[in-house]
Motif scaffolding. Structure first.
Motif, mmCIF file in Angstrom:
data_model
loop_
_atom_site.group_PDB
_atom_site.id
_atom_site.type_symbol
_atom_site.label_atom_id
_atom_site.label_comp_id
_atom_site.label_asym_id
_atom_site.label_seq_id
_atom_site.Cartn_x
_atom_site.Cartn_y
_atom_site.Cartn_z
ATOM 1 N N PRO A 1 119.623 35.446 38.194
ATOM 2 C CA PRO A 1 118.774 34.819 39.413
ATOM 3 C C PRO A 1 119.365 36.624 40.373
ATOM 4 N N SER A 2 118.528 36.416 41.688
ATOM 5 C CA SER A 2 119.009 37.352 42.583
ATOM 6 C C SER A 2 120.675 37.267 42.699
ATOM 7 N N TYR A 3 121.019 38.564 43.458
ATOM 8 C CA TYR A 3 122.408 38.674 43.811
ATOM 9 C C TYR A 3 122.889 37.637 44.631
ATOM 10 N N LEU A 4 122.132 37.082 46.077
ATOM 11 C CA LEU A 4 122.599 36.100 46.519
ATOM 12 C C LEU A 4 122.588 34.703 45.882
ATOM 13 N N GLN A 5 121.868 34.763 44.907
ATOM 14 C CA GLN A 5 121.936 33.434 44.061
ATOM 15 C C GLN A 5 122.963 33.089 42.873
ATOM 16 N N ASP B 1 120.761 43.593 37.981
ATOM 17 C CA ASP B 1 120.930 45.043 38.222
ATOM 18 C C ASP B 1 122.402 45.338 38.250
ATOM 19 N N ALA B 2 123.039 46.312 38.231
ATOM 20 C CA ALA B 2 124.499 46.866 38.315
ATOM 21 C C ALA B 2 124.248 48.271 38.572
ATOM 22 N N ALA B 3 125.354 48.560 39.483
ATOM 23 C CA ALA B 3 125.458 50.123 39.997
ATOM 24 C C ALA B 3 125.814 50.838 38.674
ATOM 25 N N ALA B 4 125.285 52.217 38.740
ATOM 26 C CA ALA B 4 125.786 53.139 37.936
ATOM 27 C C ALA B 4 127.082 53.713 38.226
ATOM 28 N N GLU B 5 127.807 53.265 39.514
ATOM 29 C CA GLU B 5 129.071 53.983 39.775
ATOM 30 C C GLU B 5 130.115 52.571 39.648
ATOM 31 N N VAL C 1 116.148 33.611 31.034
ATOM 32 C CA VAL C 1 115.333 33.688 32.181
ATOM 33 C C VAL C 1 115.818 34.571 33.279
ATOM 34 N N SER C 2 114.679 35.382 33.726
ATOM 35 C CA SER C 2 115.031 36.016 35.060
ATOM 36 C C SER C 2 114.167 35.479 36.234
ATOM 37 N N LEU C 3 114.619 35.352 37.205
ATOM 38 C CA LEU C 3 114.182 34.792 38.424
ATOM 39 C C LEU C 3 113.337 35.903 39.399
ATOM 40 N N LYS C 4 113.712 37.135 38.970
ATOM 41 C CA LYS C 4 113.186 38.233 39.925
ATOM 42 C C LYS C 4 113.427 37.860 41.468
ATOM 43 N N MET C 5 112.464 38.155 42.112
ATOM 44 C CA MET C 5 112.534 37.820 43.603
ATOM 45 C C MET C 5 111.637 36.545 44.243
ATOM 46 N N TYR C 6 111.322 35.750 43.178
ATOM 47 C CA TYR C 6 110.211 34.811 43.486
ATOM 48 C C TYR C 6 110.768 33.304 44.246
ATOM 49 N N PHE C 7 112.136 33.193 44.075
ATOM 50 C CA PHE C 7 112.633 31.859 44.895
ATOM 51 C C PHE C 7 113.430 32.302 45.942
ATOM 52 N N GLY C 8 113.171 31.561 47.083
ATOM 53 C CA GLY C 8 114.244 31.500 48.072
ATOM 54 C C GLY C 8 115.312 30.742 47.879
ATOM 55 N N HIS C 9 116.654 30.905 48.801
ATOM 56 C CA HIS C 9 117.836 30.347 48.197
ATOM 57 C C HIS C 9 117.567 28.727 47.912
ATOM 58 N N GLY D 1 132.752 52.710 45.546
ATOM 59 C CA GLY D 1 132.822 53.866 46.361
ATOM 60 C C GLY D 1 131.511 53.725 47.599
ATOM 61 N N ALA D 2 131.360 54.616 48.191
ATOM 62 C CA ALA D 2 130.294 54.658 49.182
ATOM 63 C C ALA D 2 128.521 54.575 48.732
ATOM 64 N N PHE D 3 128.274 53.463 48.337
ATOM 65 C CA PHE D 3 127.043 53.290 47.643
ATOM 66 C C PHE D 3 126.251 52.097 48.289
ATOM 67 N N THR D 4 126.047 52.295 49.494
ATOM 68 C CA THR D 4 125.488 51.310 50.321
ATOM 69 C C THR D 4 124.182 50.387 49.470
ATOM 70 N N GLY D 5 124.494 49.003 49.498
ATOM 71 C CA GLY D 5 123.637 48.145 48.948
ATOM 72 C C GLY D 5 123.719 48.145 47.565
ATOM 73 N N GLU D 6 124.772 48.770 47.048
ATOM 74 C CA GLU D 6 124.908 48.560 45.170
ATOM 75 C C GLU D 6 125.903 47.584 45.165
ATOM 76 N N VAL D 7 125.749 46.936 43.939
ATOM 77 C CA VAL D 7 126.683 45.708 43.421
ATOM 78 C C VAL D 7 127.316 46.261 42.110
ATOM 79 N N ALA D 8 128.708 46.387 42.103
ATOM 80 C CA ALA D 8 129.488 46.855 41.122
ATOM 81 C C ALA D 8 129.389 46.007 39.897
ATOM 82 N N ALA D 9 129.204 46.465 38.722
ATOM 83 C CA ALA D 9 129.569 45.627 37.520
ATOM 84 C C ALA D 9 130.910 44.852 37.293
ATOM 85 N N SER D 10 131.831 45.359 38.087
ATOM 86 C CA SER D 10 133.194 44.946 37.930
ATOM 87 C C SER D 10 133.031 43.871 38.782
ATOM 88 N N GLU D 11 132.572 43.777 40.080
ATOM 89 C CA GLU D 11 132.215 42.767 40.987
ATOM 90 C C GLU D 11 131.655 41.446 40.191
#
Length: 263
Positions: A47-51, A70-74, A8-16, A77-87
């Motif tokens: 879910p969304s990142y915050l969820q 999603d996950a960052a391609a790096e 199931v992907s919730l995309k950005m349909y739900f609030g917190h 580093g200095a990639f504002t707004g991205e989330v690393a796969a390792s995190e």
């Protein structure tokens, strides 16, 4: 025997608040569902990142897997707004959804970007959920060729590890009906063959998304390893019906396997 997968992907349909309530409802279903608890059915949620963290907490003690959309391609580093796969892996997620048609269309993600994200996800120990599918409606053989080429591009230079391939023909996403069953069978068979031919992809699976709903798993039988649901699953009761269907399919496969029957 491999589990029947329901994603199931919730995309950005739900609030917190709504997401947390949904997690609690679905976690209760998962805890009571024999197929999920036995491992015959594998449920995952992106879910969304915050969820992500509340989802990991809500599903603690269940076999349900949580992933990022999603996950960052790096790596970092200095990639504002991205989330690393390792995190994502660090906080307890085990899946990273990569290459969705909306990411490609809305944010210009290229095959090279998708391949870089896949490599990062595998290095972090995540299972890439690779969204694959032709943009225009093609005949099944042409769609198979396009989808296999997309899969091979996504895996270019990637390390070993299983992936979940979500076949989602772009023209079927959000449509009233899924792609025709014979079309799905043909493309899914080609994708599975490509994975089976790659010694680095042991344990991989192929699922179908794109207007997926109740009845589709039963109709497709062994052609796919599961389904990837969207808005249909916003109703936990509706999701439970697909989990029941997946459990019945898993039981049928076990019966066939124990009797030596042909799938």
């Amino acid at each position: 025997m491999s589990p029947v997968i329901v994603g199931v992907s919730l995309k950005m349909y739900f609030g917190h608040a709504r997401a947390r309530a949904w997690f609690d409802d679905v976690a209760a279903i998962a805890r009571a569902h024999p197929g999920v608890q036995s491992g015959a059915v594998q449920l995952f949620v992106t879910p969304s990142y915050l969820q992500v963290l509340p989802a990991i907490s809500a599903f603690a003690g269940t076999p349900v897997r949580i992933g990022g959309q999603d996950a960052a391609a790096e790596e970092s580093g200095a990639f504002t707004g991205e989330v690393a796969a390792s995190e994502l892996a660090e906080v307890g997620a085990s899946i990273a959804e990569i290459g969705h048609a909306e990411r490609r269309r809305l944010y210009g993600e290229t095959d090279d970007v998708v391949a870089a994200k896949t490599r990062c996800a595998l290095r972090a120990g995540l299972s890439p959920l690779l969204c694959i599918g032709e943009t225009a409606r093609l005949d099944p053989d042409a769609a198979s060729d396009a989808s296999v080429a997309q899969l091979r591009s996504a895996l270019e230079g990637a390390g070993a590890g299983p992936v979940i391939v979500a076949y989602e023909p772009v023209w079927a996403i959000g449509a009233p009906e899924p792609a025709p069953h014979d079309h799905i069978r043909t493309v899914a068979t080609a994708l599975r063959a490509a994975l089976d031919a790659d010694p680095d992809r042991a344990g991989s699976a192929t699922i179908y998304g794109g207007a997926a709903g109740p009845g589709l798993l039963s109709a497709l039988g062994d052609a796919v390893d599961g389904v990837f649901l969207g808005r249909f699953a916003h109703d936990p009761t509706a999701l439970a019906t697909v989990l029941d269907e997946a459990s019945a399919l898993a039981a049928l496969r076990r019966t066939r396997g124990s009797s030596g029957g042909t799938p």
